[in-house]
Design an enzyme around this catalytic site. Structure first.
Site, mmCIF file in Angstrom:
data_model
loop_
_atom_site.group_PDB
_atom_site.id
_atom_site.type_symbol
_atom_site.label_atom_id
_atom_site.label_comp_id
_atom_site.label_asym_id
_atom_site.label_seq_id
_atom_site.Cartn_x
_atom_site.Cartn_y
_atom_site.Cartn_z
ATOM 1 N N TYR A 152 21.976 -41.385 6.221
ATOM 2 C CA TYR A 152 21.789 -42.659 5.507
ATOM 3 C C TYR A 152 22.994 -42.935 4.618
ATOM 4 O O TYR A 152 22.868 -43.079 3.411
ATOM 5 C CB TYR A 152 20.475 -42.607 4.712
ATOM 6 C CG TYR A 152 19.251 -42.621 5.612
ATOM 7 C CD1 TYR A 152 18.692 -43.823 6.020
ATOM 8 C CD2 TYR A 152 18.689 -41.440 6.078
ATOM 9 C CE1 TYR A 152 17.596 -43.853 6.862
ATOM 10 C CE2 TYR A 152 17.601 -41.460 6.928
ATOM 11 C CZ TYR A 152 17.053 -42.676 7.317
ATOM 12 O OH TYR A 152 15.972 -42.701 8.155
ATOM 13 N N GLU A 187 18.164 -40.966 13.237
ATOM 14 C CA GLU A 187 17.734 -41.933 12.223
ATOM 15 C C GLU A 187 18.974 -42.480 11.542
ATOM 16 O O GLU A 187 19.928 -41.734 11.284
ATOM 17 C CB GLU A 187 16.873 -41.275 11.118
ATOM 18 C CG GLU A 187 15.467 -40.921 11.530
ATOM 19 C CD GLU A 187 14.651 -40.292 10.397
ATOM 20 O OE1 GLU A 187 14.948 -40.544 9.211
ATOM 21 O OE2 GLU A 187 13.728 -39.520 10.715
ATOM 22 N N GLU A 245 13.719 -32.645 9.663
ATOM 23 C CA GLU A 245 14.413 -32.319 8.412
ATOM 24 C C GLU A 245 13.743 -31.220 7.601
ATOM 25 O O GLU A 245 13.449 -31.407 6.413
ATOM 26 C CB GLU A 245 14.567 -33.573 7.544
ATOM 27 C CG GLU A 245 15.466 -34.626 8.132
ATOM 28 C CD GLU A 245 15.656 -35.824 7.197
ATOM 29 O OE1 GLU A 245 15.145 -35.819 6.068
ATOM 30 O OE2 GLU A 245 16.323 -36.783 7.612
HETATM 31 C C1 GCB Z 1 14.244 -39.668 6.563
HETATM 32 C C2 GCB Z 1 12.920 -39.241 7.062
HETATM 33 C C3 GCB Z 1 11.952 -40.406 7.211
HETATM 34 C C4 GCB Z 1 12.082 -41.336 6.011
HETATM 35 C C5 GCB Z 1 13.478 -41.877 5.975
HETATM 36 C C6 GCB Z 1 13.701 -42.789 4.754
HETATM 37 O O1 GCB Z 1 15.214 -38.942 6.661
HETATM 38 O O2 GCB Z 1 13.004 -38.519 8.261
HETATM 39 O O3 GCB Z 1 10.655 -39.902 7.318
HETATM 40 O O4 GCB Z 1 11.145 -42.360 6.032
HETATM 41 O O5 GCB Z 1 14.403 -40.832 5.886
HETATM 42 O O6 GCB Z 1 13.583 -43.993 4.872
HETATM 43 O O7 GCB Z 1 13.925 -42.243 3.680
#
Ligand code: GCB
Length: 638
Positions: free
Chosen positions: A497, A533, A445
């Protein structure tokens, strides 16, 4: 600036040299010995105002206990959580480690024995002295470095040899990962000289000597590096190899490939060659074959003449497999491979990022229990020993460099790029022979929408491809307009997310947003996509129905909503799903983190949350559906 002014330390090497060539993992053999230096080291953090007292007063010249107070510090371990001291936990600057060791007399007497000091990794910048003599420096955590130290030690034979290692955890705009030091100059709010380390990544900046420190020997003419590349034709395995020998102009090199049953299946002579294996046992991923992770032993012997005995020998584990990428598939041994796995961290109570065998074995047991066939080394290279176990178990690895948190435009400058290229070289040099490693990840990212990011990633990715033939990726967030690296990668890896950072609490939007994410990316690039992710925080033991954020039910429902879309898209071009995260892990303190990131399927102590059981059912079901699952592995009867 004093905290990061590493370059001033560089000196002209007189009688020892840094090793820039091979970086074979130290293994014992009839011609090589290892002495492990793990255990309690003497330790001091330099709390002086400019953090530079250790250099100004030359702490390396005398035993550390003679220049001030010292404490015990275990190696390997992060130093942060070991002392009962908040100041140590958040310390920024130089810390000093020291250990005395007796070097075996026979190593010293035989002048032709090379003695090499190797540090598996130390975060972030390290300077190493032996008996007060500077022997090497290294920039960057997570990767090994070494120096030949025989000449220094032999000068003082008869006394124990004193090894001093100073480690600085300061991150700057040009380090990987980057960071900035911010001085707080408002004296109504902060004491004089007050500063903080700012970072743009979401894990605690653990520091110290994180992996094993070793002394090992080789003969003076020695195998410096081995490179293998494997393929197969029908049932014949093909291993192309090259061996770099140092210390002899025209060495005789003999290579034998030995199967698990001890039978030699192929031989060749010369520094480069091809080994052909009839009826080859291919290296297969876990849950894709009856016999996953098959490894041959490639035994390399070097003689000075064809008639003389072995000068040096080294046995490299070799798995024969291929990796290819099409417009919509990720192929291992020409068969479609679907990543159903995890993102991890090297992280645990007390030891932080310190290497720990019980934790490593436990984690692999949990991966197998879950039916996970893969992991990504988010967000930095993991210990070589971990990759060795992955090779043996058939767990597939996406190998990531520490290019995480590149968010400041000033970090896209030529100094950072040069360092990033070097880190990729060190990473590929270290991990190129692991069959488990199927793809390189150059960054996580980054701020890829910034204008300098395009040329930066173009060069970084093409350089990585010139080093090794594996696919290359970089990890992007879900917004496909910020994609300046994407044109150059082989596989698109997307983090998102939905219903967490976007539309928090709105589980109902996941499906539509995830469909759009996949369709947008695929329409634009026609490359296979991995959901690299996804997830949600769950504080273990927190429950609510209907689900609300931070409960185990909410985490589970986020996953279920994602899974419905994955099940449609994996029939098309989605080739993998990696949960964020395998286990809870420590982060810097902040208002969005409750003693660390809680997106784990397991707690930091490796106990399952509700989500772990959901994933377990899913992963075993996916594995069963592939139709190649071995009979011994059918869920839930293991
Ligand atoms: C992400 C990152 C990771 C974080 C995660 C989060 O996009 O790549 O390093 O820990 O989100 O939990 O916010």
């Amino acid at each position: 600036m004093w905290l990061v002014n590493f370059t001033c330390l560089t000196v002209v090497w007189t009688w020892c040299h840094c090793l820039h060539a091979g970086m074979l993992f130290p293994r014992e053999s009839p011609t090589r010995e290892i002495k492990e230096l793990n255990g309690l080291w003497t330790f001091r953090a330099d709390f002086s105002q400019n953090r530079n007292a250790g250099f100004e007063k030359a702490w390396f010249k005398r035993p550390l206990s003679e220049t001030g107070p010292v404490i015990d510090m275990p190696v390997p371990s992060s130093f942060n959580d070991v002392p009962q001291d908040a100041q140590m936990r958040d310390f920024i600057g130089w810390v000093w480690y020291e250990r005395e060791v007796w070097v075996p007399m026979r190593w010293l007497q035989d002048q032709s024995t090379r003695i090499v000091l190797r540090v598996g990794s130390a975060h972030y910048y390290s300077v190493v002295w032996v008996n007060g003599v500077l022997v090497t420096e290294h920039e960057g955590g997570h990767l090994p470095f070494e120096a030949e130290v025989g000449a220094v030690i032999r000068k003082d034979a008869g006394i124990p040899c004193r090894i001093t290692i100073a480690v600085n955890n300061t991150l700057s705009l040009n380090t990987l990962p980057p960071g900035t030091i911010q001085y707080m100059t408002d004296h109504s709010k902060y004491p004089p000289g007050y500063f903080v380390q700012n970072i743009n990544f979401d894990f605690f900046n653990y520091a110290g000597i994180h992996r094993s420190v070793l002394l090992y020997t080789t003969p003076e003419a020695y195998i410096d590096d081995i490179t293998v590349q494997t393929t197969f034709l029908d049932s014949t395995g093909i291993v192309n190899y090259s061996v770099a020998v140092v210390g002899s102009d025209r060495p005789t090199v003999k290579v034998a490939l030995v199967g698990k049953d001890g039978r030699c299946v192929a031989t060749a002579n010369g520094t480069t060659g091809i080994l052909k294996v009839a009826e080859v046992n291919l290296w297969w991923p876990y849950l894709m074959h009856d016999n996953p992770g098959y490894l041959y032993s490639m035994e390399v012997r070097v003689q000075l003449t064809a008639e003389s005995g072995d000068k040096d020998s080294y046995a490299l584990p070799v798995g024969v497999r291929t990796v290819n990428v099409t417009e919509s598939k990720f192929l291992i041994n020409s068969k479609p491979f679907y990543f159903h796995g995890v993102n991890k961290h090297e992280d645990s109570d007390i030891r932080g990022k310190g290497f720990d065998w019980p934790l490593i074995v436990k984690d692999f047991n949990l991966l197998k229990w879950m039916g996970a066939n893969s992991f990504r080394t988010s967000h930095y290279p993991y210990a070589e020993e971990i990759l060795d176990v992955a090779d043996r178990l058939g767990i597939v690895v996406i190998d990531e460099c520490p290019g995480v948190g590149i968010k400041d435009i000033r970090s896209f400058d030529p100094i950072s790029l040069d360092h990033h290229l070097v880190v990729m070289e060190e990473l590929v040099r270290r991990d190129k022979n692991h069959p488990s490693v199927v793809m390189w990840s150059v960054a996580n990212e980054p701020a890829a929408e910034m204008p300098p990011a395009g040329p930066y990633f173009k060069q970084l990715i093409s350089h990585t491809k010139s080093l090794d033939s594996r696919p290359v990726t970089f990890i992007t967030d879900s917004n496909y307009s910020r994609d300046q690296g994407a044109p150059y990668v082989d596989v698109i890896c997307v983090n998102s997310y939905f219903s967490w950072y976007h539309d928090p609490g709105h589980l109902e939007v996941i499906s539509i947003q995830l469909h759009s994410q996949f369709d947008d990316w695929y329409r634009k690039y026609q490359k296979p996509i991995i959901q690299s992710e996804y997830g949600a925080d769950a504080v273990p033991g927190l429950h609510s129905d209907p689900p609300t954020m931070f409960t185990e039910e909410y985490q589970k429902t986020v996953l279920q909503n994602y899974h419905k879309v994955f099940d449609q898209k994996r029939k098309e071009f989605v080739v993998g799903e990696l949960i964020w995260n395998f286990a809870d892990f420590m982060t810097a303190q902040g208002i969005t983190r409750v003693v660390g990131n809680k997106k784990g399927m397991f707690t930091r102590q490796r106990q399952p949350k509700t989500g772990a059981f959901l994933l377990r059912e899913r992963y075993w079901r996916i594995a069963n559906e592939t139709g190649v699952l071995p009979t011994w592995a059918k869920y839930p009867c293991q």
